[in-house]
Design a protein around this motif. Structure first.
Motif, PDB file in Angstrom:
ATOM      1  N   ASN A 286       0.814  -1.220   0.000  1.00  0.00           N
ATOM      2  CA  ASN A 286       0.000   0.000   0.000  1.00  0.00           C
ATOM      3  C   ASN A 286       0.848   1.271   0.000  1.00  0.00           C
ATOM      4  O   ASN A 286       0.344   2.357  -0.251  1.00  0.00           O
ATOM      5  CB  ASN A 286      -0.935   0.015   1.213  1.00  0.00           C
ATOM      6  CG  ASN A 286      -2.020  -1.032   1.103  1.00  0.00           C
ATOM      7  OD1 ASN A 286      -2.376  -1.436   0.002  1.00  0.00           O
ATOM      8  ND2 ASN A 286      -2.537  -1.480   2.241  1.00  0.00           N
ATOM      9  N   GLN A 287       2.128   1.128   0.335  1.00  0.00           N
ATOM     10  CA  GLN A 287       3.011   2.294   0.402  1.00  0.00           C
ATOM     11  C   GLN A 287       3.725   2.482  -0.939  1.00  0.00           C
ATOM     12  O   GLN A 287       4.947   2.342  -1.036  1.00  0.00           O
ATOM     13  CB  GLN A 287       4.040   2.128   1.537  1.00  0.00           C
ATOM     14  CG  GLN A 287       3.427   1.892   2.906  1.00  0.00           C
ATOM     15  CD  GLN A 287       2.542   3.023   3.354  1.00  0.00           C
ATOM     16  OE1 GLN A 287       2.985   4.168   3.388  1.00  0.00           O
ATOM     17  NE2 GLN A 287       1.301   2.734   3.710  1.00  0.00           N
ATOM     18  N   GLN A 288       2.955   2.771  -1.956  1.00  0.00           N
ATOM     19  CA  GLN A 288       3.538   2.882  -3.295  1.00  0.00           C
ATOM     20  C   GLN A 288       4.521   4.044  -3.399  1.00  0.00           C
ATOM     21  O   GLN A 288       5.459   4.021  -4.190  1.00  0.00           O
ATOM     22  CB  GLN A 288       2.415   3.053  -4.328  1.00  0.00           C
ATOM     23  CG  GLN A 288       1.473   1.863  -4.400  1.00  0.00           C
ATOM     24  CD  GLN A 288       2.171   0.587  -4.826  1.00  0.00           C
ATOM     25  OE1 GLN A 288       3.092   0.616  -5.626  1.00  0.00           O
ATOM     26  NE2 GLN A 288       1.741  -0.542  -4.282  1.00  0.00           N
ATOM     27  N   THR A 289       4.306   5.096  -2.578  1.00  0.00           N
ATOM     28  CA  THR A 289       5.172   6.282  -2.658  1.00  0.00           C
ATOM     29  C   THR A 289       6.221   6.291  -1.558  1.00  0.00           C
ATOM     30  O   THR A 289       6.816   7.319  -1.283  1.00  0.00           O
ATOM     31  CB  THR A 289       4.318   7.558  -2.560  1.00  0.00           C
ATOM     32  OG1 THR A 289       3.599   7.546  -1.310  1.00  0.00           O
ATOM     33  CG2 THR A 289       3.329   7.633  -3.707  1.00  0.00           C
ATOM     34  N   LEU A 290       6.405   5.150  -0.915  1.00  0.00           N
ATOM     35  CA  LEU A 290       7.364   5.069   0.180  1.00  0.00           C
ATOM     36  C   LEU A 290       8.759   5.400  -0.327  1.00  0.00           C
ATOM     37  O   LEU A 290       9.245   4.808  -1.284  1.00  0.00           O
ATOM     38  CB  LEU A 290       7.331   3.662   0.776  1.00  0.00           C
ATOM     39  CG  LEU A 290       7.862   3.477   2.191  1.00  0.00           C
ATOM     40  CD1 LEU A 290       7.014   4.263   3.185  1.00  0.00           C
ATOM     41  CD2 LEU A 290       7.875   2.010   2.564  1.00  0.00           C
ATOM     42  N   VAL A 291       9.421   6.366   0.338  1.00  0.00           N
ATOM     43  CA  VAL A 291      10.734   6.814  -0.118  1.00  0.00           C
ATOM     44  C   VAL A 291      11.833   5.804   0.183  1.00  0.00           C
ATOM     45  O   VAL A 291      12.653   5.505  -0.681  1.00  0.00           O
ATOM     46  CB  VAL A 291      11.077   8.190   0.491  1.00  0.00           C
ATOM     47  CG1 VAL A 291      12.493   8.603   0.126  1.00  0.00           C
ATOM     48  CG2 VAL A 291      10.085   9.235   0.010  1.00  0.00           C
ATOM     49  N   PRO A 292      11.921   5.218   1.417  1.00  0.00           N
ATOM     50  CA  PRO A 292      13.018   4.288   1.700  1.00  0.00           C
ATOM     51  C   PRO A 292      13.017   3.102   0.741  1.00  0.00           C
ATOM     52  O   PRO A 292      11.972   2.645   0.290  1.00  0.00           O
ATOM     53  CB  PRO A 292      12.708   3.828   3.138  1.00  0.00           C
ATOM     54  CG  PRO A 292      11.887   4.917   3.715  1.00  0.00           C
ATOM     55  CD  PRO A 292      11.055   5.424   2.596  1.00  0.00           C
ATOM     56  N   THR A 293      14.206   2.627   0.448  1.00  0.00           N
ATOM     57  CA  THR A 293      14.378   1.520  -0.498  1.00  0.00           C
ATOM     58  C   THR A 293      14.202   0.184   0.212  1.00  0.00           C
ATOM     59  O   THR A 293      14.631   0.011   1.353  1.00  0.00           O
ATOM     60  CB  THR A 293      15.783   1.575  -1.128  1.00  0.00           C
ATOM     61  OG1 THR A 293      15.963   2.861  -1.732  1.00  0.00           O
ATOM     62  CG2 THR A 293      15.961   0.481  -2.168  1.00  0.00           C
ATOM     63  N   ARG A 294      13.600  -0.760  -0.477  1.00  0.00           N
ATOM     64  CA  ARG A 294      13.446  -2.100   0.086  1.00  0.00           C
ATOM     65  C   ARG A 294      14.610  -2.984  -0.359  1.00  0.00           C
ATOM     66  O   ARG A 294      14.957  -3.023  -1.541  1.00  0.00           O
ATOM     67  CB  ARG A 294      12.124  -2.716  -0.362  1.00  0.00           C
ATOM     68  CG  ARG A 294      11.854  -4.088   0.254  1.00  0.00           C
ATOM     69  CD  ARG A 294      10.457  -4.570  -0.039  1.00  0.00           C
ATOM     70  NE  ARG A 294      10.184  -5.832   0.628  1.00  0.00           N
ATOM     71  CZ  ARG A 294       8.989  -6.410   0.661  1.00  0.00           C
ATOM     72  NH1 ARG A 294       7.957  -5.826   0.048  1.00  0.00           N
ATOM     73  NH2 ARG A 294       8.810  -7.555   1.283  1.00  0.00           N
ATOM     74  N   TYR A 295      15.207  -3.689   0.607  1.00  0.00           N
ATOM     75  CA  TYR A 295      16.343  -4.570   0.329  1.00  0.00           C
ATOM     76  C   TYR A 295      15.995  -5.997   0.730  1.00  0.00           C
ATOM     77  O   TYR A 295      15.143  -6.228   1.601  1.00  0.00           O
ATOM     78  CB  TYR A 295      17.586  -4.117   1.108  1.00  0.00           C
ATOM     79  CG  TYR A 295      18.139  -2.774   0.670  1.00  0.00           C
ATOM     80  CD1 TYR A 295      19.057  -2.677  -0.367  1.00  0.00           C
ATOM     81  CD2 TYR A 295      17.750  -1.600   1.315  1.00  0.00           C
ATOM     82  CE1 TYR A 295      19.571  -1.461  -0.766  1.00  0.00           C
ATOM     83  CE2 TYR A 295      18.257  -0.369   0.926  1.00  0.00           C
ATOM     84  CZ  TYR A 295      19.163  -0.304  -0.115  1.00  0.00           C
ATOM     85  OH  TYR A 295      19.665   0.920  -0.510  1.00  0.00           O
ATOM     86  N   SER A 296      16.677  -6.960   0.123  1.00  0.00           N
ATOM     87  CA  SER A 296      16.499  -8.363   0.487  1.00  0.00           C
ATOM     88  C   SER A 296      17.428  -8.709   1.651  1.00  0.00           C
ATOM     89  O   SER A 296      18.359  -7.964   1.972  1.00  0.00           O
ATOM     90  CB  SER A 296      16.825  -9.266  -0.708  1.00  0.00           C
ATOM     91  OG  SER A 296      18.224  -9.212  -0.999  1.00  0.00           O
ATOM     92  N   TYR A 297      17.191  -9.859   2.260  1.00  0.00           N
ATOM     93  CA  TYR A 297      18.053 -10.296   3.369  1.00  0.00           C
ATOM     94  C   TYR A 297      19.468 -10.571   2.866  1.00  0.00           C
ATOM     95  O   TYR A 297      20.445 -10.331   3.578  1.00  0.00           O
ATOM     96  CB  TYR A 297      17.461 -11.543   4.010  1.00  0.00           C
ATOM     97  CG  TYR A 297      18.218 -12.000   5.235  1.00  0.00           C
ATOM     98  CD1 TYR A 297      18.333 -11.181   6.357  1.00  0.00           C
ATOM     99  CD2 TYR A 297      18.830 -13.255   5.261  1.00  0.00           C
ATOM    100  CE1 TYR A 297      19.035 -11.612   7.476  1.00  0.00           C
ATOM    101  CE2 TYR A 297      19.524 -13.685   6.378  1.00  0.00           C
ATOM    102  CZ  TYR A 297      19.624 -12.855   7.486  1.00  0.00           C
ATOM    103  OH  TYR A 297      20.315 -13.273   8.595  1.00  0.00           O
ATOM    104  N   THR A 298      19.582 -11.031   1.635  1.00  0.00           N
ATOM    105  CA  THR A 298      20.907 -11.243   1.031  1.00  0.00           C
ATOM    106  C   THR A 298      21.656  -9.925   0.921  1.00  0.00           C
ATOM    107  O   THR A 298      22.877  -9.864   1.167  1.00  0.00           O
ATOM    108  CB  THR A 298      20.767 -11.882  -0.367  1.00  0.00           C
ATOM    109  OG1 THR A 298      20.017 -13.085  -0.269  1.00  0.00           O
ATOM    110  CG2 THR A 298      22.135 -12.184  -0.958  1.00  0.00           C
ATOM    111  N   ASP A 299      20.941  -8.861   0.568  1.00  0.00           N
ATOM    112  CA  ASP A 299      21.559  -7.528   0.514  1.00  0.00           C
ATOM    113  C   ASP A 299      22.092  -7.124   1.890  1.00  0.00           C
ATOM    114  O   ASP A 299      23.177  -6.542   2.000  1.00  0.00           O
ATOM    115  CB  ASP A 299      20.547  -6.484   0.041  1.00  0.00           C
ATOM    116  CG  ASP A 299      20.109  -6.690  -1.405  1.00  0.00           C
ATOM    117  OD1 ASP A 299      20.922  -7.209  -2.183  1.00  0.00           O
ATOM    118  OD2 ASP A 299      18.959  -6.329  -1.730  1.00  0.00           O
TER     119      ASP A 299
END
Length: 412
Positions: free
Chosen positions: A71-84
């Motif tokens: 639902n947070q389409q405009t969310l500024v922070p970047t999403r990372y994977s656990y591998t990242d």
């Protein structure tokens, strides 16, 4: 003929006994089968049902977080994977600290920017509520005195928050330094600068965002310092968002840390829950910054100094008396800047929320001269103290300050 009938009865009796034994044998076999099934089938089925229920709970938690993030389409922070995350931390090589939430590790982004990665491992982050709180509140805040959330990770049950790196850590390690003594690191002028930064950050949360954000956990550990020792508010796990026009806040349980939590969060008889809860916590923080010690210290050499707010209040009253009586020798010397910080702190920890200033008023007080401040009313924790016959003090109503004057008997 009679002998035949007697033999027939014996035969029937034997047959009945045999049938009874066969039935008992079948029952025994059935019981044995049930026992084996109970051990080999029903017990695993029970365990399987229990594990399925726990898995359903965990998956529901993941689903809640995923639903929120979608639902947070405009969310500024970047999403990372656990591998990242593993790559950024070099397999969690350098731990910066830990708390009830889990651990904080030092990390590095691909473009060589240092970050602090907070791994959420504690089960108290039930259904992802604290994680959602932090992403939804701090993710929408952009202020020089609020730590910046750069990214986050929600990969299955692995969750992490990625912040800008604060090289000087948290404020508590500077103001509670037992080796260097109180305030060795910071001058009083610098303490005022830090207090102003925290106050501006809180004022922005209360009035500068689209929604009113109440932090509910202001304390030295949650104030981070950048390379220039500028303060930034952090840890929004307990924060709540409310419309700006909401004067009353409804929460089901007390939120905060003992020693900094406002009285009304413990008992509604003290008043309503509002942004004044953060003002109270800020006041306790300010007094600890000024005293260079925790407000409650059972190890204090003098029993009167065990609770610092009570002790400093009495000292300020004695100082006021000595300045009004010329014949007396001044035995207590309190720096004017220290006096200002203490008086503001004492205003902020008034027991009634309506008697506390707003954060915008606190900023005005911090920027002003100590001579423009007046002694606050006696806080609820203080013992009766002899004070001058007339004392002017400030009373707050609806966030505004007014000056009134009362007799000693009325104050006590």
């Amino acid at each position: 003929m009679e002998a035949y009938g007697h033999n027939r009865k014996d035969y029937n009796r034997v047959i009945s006994i045999i049938y009874t034994l066969l039935i008992l044998l079948q029952i025994a076999k059935a019981l044995l089968v049930f026992a084996v099934l109970g051990r080999c089938v029903f017990a695993p089925l029970t365990i399987y049902a229990f594990l399925s229920y726990k898995l359903y709970q965990m998956m529901s938690s993941v689903d809640n977080v995923e639903k929120f993030l979608r639902n947070q389409q405009t969310l500024v922070p970047t999403r990372y994977s656990y591998t990242d995350i593993i790559t950024m931390t070099n397999n969690f090589k350098e731990k910066l600290g830990q708390g009830g939430f889990g651990y904080v590790f030092k990390g590095r982004l691909p473009w060589d920017r240092l970050v602090a990665i907070k791994m959420l491992t504690n089960s108290k982050y039930n259904a992802g509520e604290d994680f959602i709180n932090e992403v939804s509140t701090i993710g929408m805040v952009h202020h020089i005195n609020v730590v910046k959330l750069i990214g986050f990770c929600s990969d299955g049950m692995q969750r992490a928050l990625i912040y800008e790196y604060m090289p000087n850590g948290s404020l508590d390690k500077f103001i509670f330094s037992s080796n260097n003594g109180p305030n060795h690191k910071f001058s009083l002028d610098k303490l005022i600068d830090i207090a102003l930064g925290v106050a501006r950050g809180l004022d922005y949360l209360h009035k500068g965002c689209d929604m009113q954000i109440l932090h509910f956990d202001i304390k030295p550990h949650n104030i981070l310092l950048d390379h220039n020792f500028n303060p930034k508010l952090s840890d929004f796990g307990l924060a709540k968002l409310y419309p700006k026009n909401n004067s009353l806040v409804s929460i089901s349980v007390a939120r905060g840390t003992i020693g900094y939590i406002a009285p009304e969060l413990i008992s509604r008889s003290f008043g309503v829950i509002s942004h004044k809860c953060d003002v109270y916590s800020f006041g306790m923080l300010l007094l600890e910054m000024t005293g260079g010690r925790r407000n409650s210290d059972p190890r204090a050499e003098n029993t009167s100094q065990v609770y610092y707010p009570s002790w400093i209040y009495d000292k300020l009253i004695e100082d006021a008396i000595e300045h009004n009586v010329v014949e007396m020798d001044t035995s207590i010397v309190i720096d004017e800047r220290e006096k200002k910080l203490c008086m503001i702190g004492l205003w902020c920890i008034q027991i009634r929320p309506s008697d506390r200033p707003s954060m915008s008023k606190v900023i005005e007080m911090l920027e002003g001269d100590v001579r423009s401040l007046q002694m606050p009313p006696k806080p609820f924790f203080s013992e009766p103290t002899q004070i001058p016959s007339k004392v002017s003090y400030l009373n707050t109503y609806d966030g505004e300050l007014t000056t009134i004057s009362e007799d000693v008997d009325e104050l006590n």
